[in-house]
Design a protein around this motif. Sequence first.
Motif, PDB file in Angstrom:
ATOM      1  N   GLY A 269      26.188  38.186  43.626  1.00 38.37           N
ATOM      2  CA  GLY A 269      24.838  38.708  43.467  1.00 38.37           C
ATOM      3  C   GLY A 269      24.268  39.192  44.780  1.00 38.37           C
ATOM      4  O   GLY A 269      24.943  39.197  45.809  1.00 38.37           O
ATOM      5  N   ARG A 270      23.001  39.564  44.739  1.00 42.50           N
ATOM      6  CA  ARG A 270      22.347  40.035  45.965  1.00 42.50           C
ATOM      7  C   ARG A 270      22.008  38.886  46.904  1.00 42.50           C
ATOM      8  O   ARG A 270      21.994  39.054  48.117  1.00 42.50           O
ATOM      9  N   ARG A 271      21.711  37.703  46.358  1.00 48.95           N
ATOM     10  CA  ARG A 271      21.295  36.578  47.195  1.00 48.95           C
ATOM     11  C   ARG A 271      22.348  35.494  47.341  1.00 48.95           C
ATOM     12  O   ARG A 271      22.367  34.780  48.338  1.00 48.95           O
ATOM     13  N   THR A 272      23.193  35.331  46.329  1.00 44.67           N
ATOM     14  CA  THR A 272      24.230  34.292  46.407  1.00 44.67           C
ATOM     15  C   THR A 272      25.547  34.824  45.848  1.00 44.67           C
ATOM     16  O   THR A 272      25.561  35.689  44.973  1.00 44.67           O
ATOM     17  N   VAL A 273      26.630  34.265  46.363  1.00 43.88           N
ATOM     18  CA  VAL A 273      27.978  34.591  45.900  1.00 43.88           C
ATOM     19  C   VAL A 273      28.771  33.286  45.836  1.00 43.88           C
ATOM     20  O   VAL A 273      28.397  32.295  46.478  1.00 43.88           O
ATOM     21  N   ALA A 274      29.860  33.283  45.081  1.00 43.73           N
ATOM     22  CA  ALA A 274      30.681  32.075  44.992  1.00 43.73           C
ATOM     23  C   ALA A 274      32.134  32.453  44.749  1.00 43.73           C
ATOM     24  O   ALA A 274      32.434  33.486  44.140  1.00 43.73           O
ATOM     25  N   ALA A 275      33.025  31.583  45.221  1.00 44.80           N
ATOM     26  CA  ALA A 275      34.463  31.760  45.003  1.00 44.80           C
ATOM     27  C   ALA A 275      35.092  30.399  44.739  1.00 44.80           C
ATOM     28  O   ALA A 275      34.581  29.366  45.187  1.00 44.80           O
ATOM     29  N   ARG A 276      36.212  30.421  44.017  1.00 41.23           N
ATOM     30  CA  ARG A 276      36.986  29.215  43.721  1.00 41.23           C
ATOM     31  C   ARG A 276      38.347  29.358  44.404  1.00 41.23           C
ATOM     32  O   ARG A 276      38.964  30.432  44.358  1.00 41.23           O
ATOM     33  N   THR A 277      38.806  28.291  45.026  1.00 45.77           N
ATOM     34  CA  THR A 277      40.076  28.310  45.754  1.00 45.77           C
ATOM     35  C   THR A 277      40.981  27.195  45.267  1.00 45.77           C
ATOM     36  O   THR A 277      40.525  26.078  45.036  1.00 45.77           O
TER      37      THR A 277
ATOM     38  N   THR B 152      56.465  24.358  47.671  1.00 46.52           N
ATOM     39  CA  THR B 152      57.727  23.670  47.927  1.00 46.52           C
ATOM     40  C   THR B 152      57.922  22.519  46.942  1.00 46.52           C
ATOM     41  O   THR B 152      59.007  22.331  46.398  1.00 46.52           O
ATOM     42  N   HIS B 153      56.860  21.759  46.717  1.00 46.00           N
ATOM     43  CA  HIS B 153      56.942  20.582  45.850  1.00 46.00           C
ATOM     44  C   HIS B 153      56.269  20.805  44.492  1.00 46.00           C
ATOM     45  O   HIS B 153      56.121  19.861  43.721  1.00 46.00           O
ATOM     46  N   ARG B 154      55.815  22.043  44.239  1.00 44.74           N
ATOM     47  CA  ARG B 154      55.227  22.444  42.964  1.00 44.74           C
ATOM     48  C   ARG B 154      54.068  21.545  42.536  1.00 44.74           C
ATOM     49  O   ARG B 154      54.065  20.986  41.442  1.00 44.74           O
ATOM     50  N   ARG B 155      53.065  21.447  43.441  1.00 45.84           N
ATOM     51  CA  ARG B 155      51.894  20.654  43.068  1.00 45.84           C
ATOM     52  C   ARG B 155      50.624  21.215  43.694  1.00 45.84           C
ATOM     53  O   ARG B 155      50.645  21.825  44.761  1.00 45.84           O
ATOM     54  N   LEU B 156      49.539  20.987  42.987  1.00 44.46           N
ATOM     55  CA  LEU B 156      48.216  21.403  43.430  1.00 44.46           C
ATOM     56  C   LEU B 156      47.719  20.399  44.457  1.00 44.46           C
ATOM     57  O   LEU B 156      47.679  19.192  44.195  1.00 44.46           O
ATOM     58  N   ILE B 157      47.333  20.883  45.630  1.00 43.14           N
ATOM     59  CA  ILE B 157      46.899  20.016  46.732  1.00 43.14           C
ATOM     60  C   ILE B 157      45.388  19.802  46.712  1.00 43.14           C
ATOM     61  O   ILE B 157      44.908  18.684  46.797  1.00 43.14           O
ATOM     62  N   ALA B 158      44.638  20.892  46.609  1.00 45.06           N
ATOM     63  CA  ALA B 158      43.169  20.790  46.636  1.00 45.06           C
ATOM     64  C   ALA B 158      42.569  22.000  45.949  1.00 45.06           C
ATOM     65  O   ALA B 158      43.193  23.071  45.889  1.00 45.06           O
ATOM     66  N   THR B 159      41.363  21.813  45.427  1.00 46.12           N
ATOM     67  CA  THR B 159      40.582  22.918  44.876  1.00 46.12           C
ATOM     68  C   THR B 159      39.209  22.882  45.506  1.00 46.12           C
ATOM     69  O   THR B 159      38.735  21.822  45.937  1.00 46.12           O
ATOM     70  N   GLY B 160      38.575  24.028  45.564  1.00 44.90           N
ATOM     71  CA  GLY B 160      37.238  24.080  46.149  1.00 44.90           C
ATOM     72  C   GLY B 160      36.399  25.185  45.542  1.00 44.90           C
ATOM     73  O   GLY B 160      36.933  26.212  45.101  1.00 44.90           O
ATOM     74  N   ILE B 161      35.112  24.960  45.527  1.00 48.60           N
ATOM     75  CA  ILE B 161      34.136  25.976  45.152  1.00 48.60           C
ATOM     76  C   ILE B 161      33.290  26.220  46.389  1.00 48.60           C
ATOM     77  O   ILE B 161      32.748  25.276  46.981  1.00 48.60           O
TER      78      ILE B 161
END
Length: 194
Positions: free
Chosen positions: A160-168, A174-183
């Motif tokens: 938006g014009r005032r705020t934006v967001a992303a997800r990571t 190598t070990h086929r696993r999710l380490i961390a997520t973030g917003i």
Amino acid sequence: MSPSSTAQHDSAAAPVERSGGAPQKTEPRFVGDISPKQREAILGFSNHILRGPATWAKDFGARLEMTEVVVEARAEDGKSHMRMVFEAEMGPDMCNVTGIMHGGCSMYIIDVCSSIALVGLGRATNKPADYVSQAITTTFHAPAPVGSKLKIINYTVSFGRRTVAARTEIWDVTHRRLIATGIHNQMAPSAVKL
């Protein structure tokens, strides 16, 4: 708009000169309506943030390689969004005392990679993208040991014009696993008051 600026592109970018240090080793794959000038702007900003004059976490930042940039309309609302992928190998400089990725390193990755994705969407859609961090919410899922190949997948969520967001998502491929997520939520900066 000219026909060339609205054409869909799915190719690696031609090598471009970027300021702020040595360029990344390989050019990422670009998909979507991204002109060569927009590609150059996205790569230039990424290179400046990861390899530029700042010294904090520079060694690790310089190892992050952008591998994919996708701009597409989200089916639910028709708005343009970006998926941006980075890769890196985990080194000892990223670890805590137990030899796994430090939580602060995970948050650094989320901060810089999601910020580059948000600015990238601004560049790709010709919108201003001058934002500062408001909040980063991180969830840790699994450890990543030294030598793990990391894949960092960033998705813009709102712009938006005032705020934006992303997800990571940080993956240990190598070990086929999710380490961390973030917003990562960002907002337009306030004027400095002295």
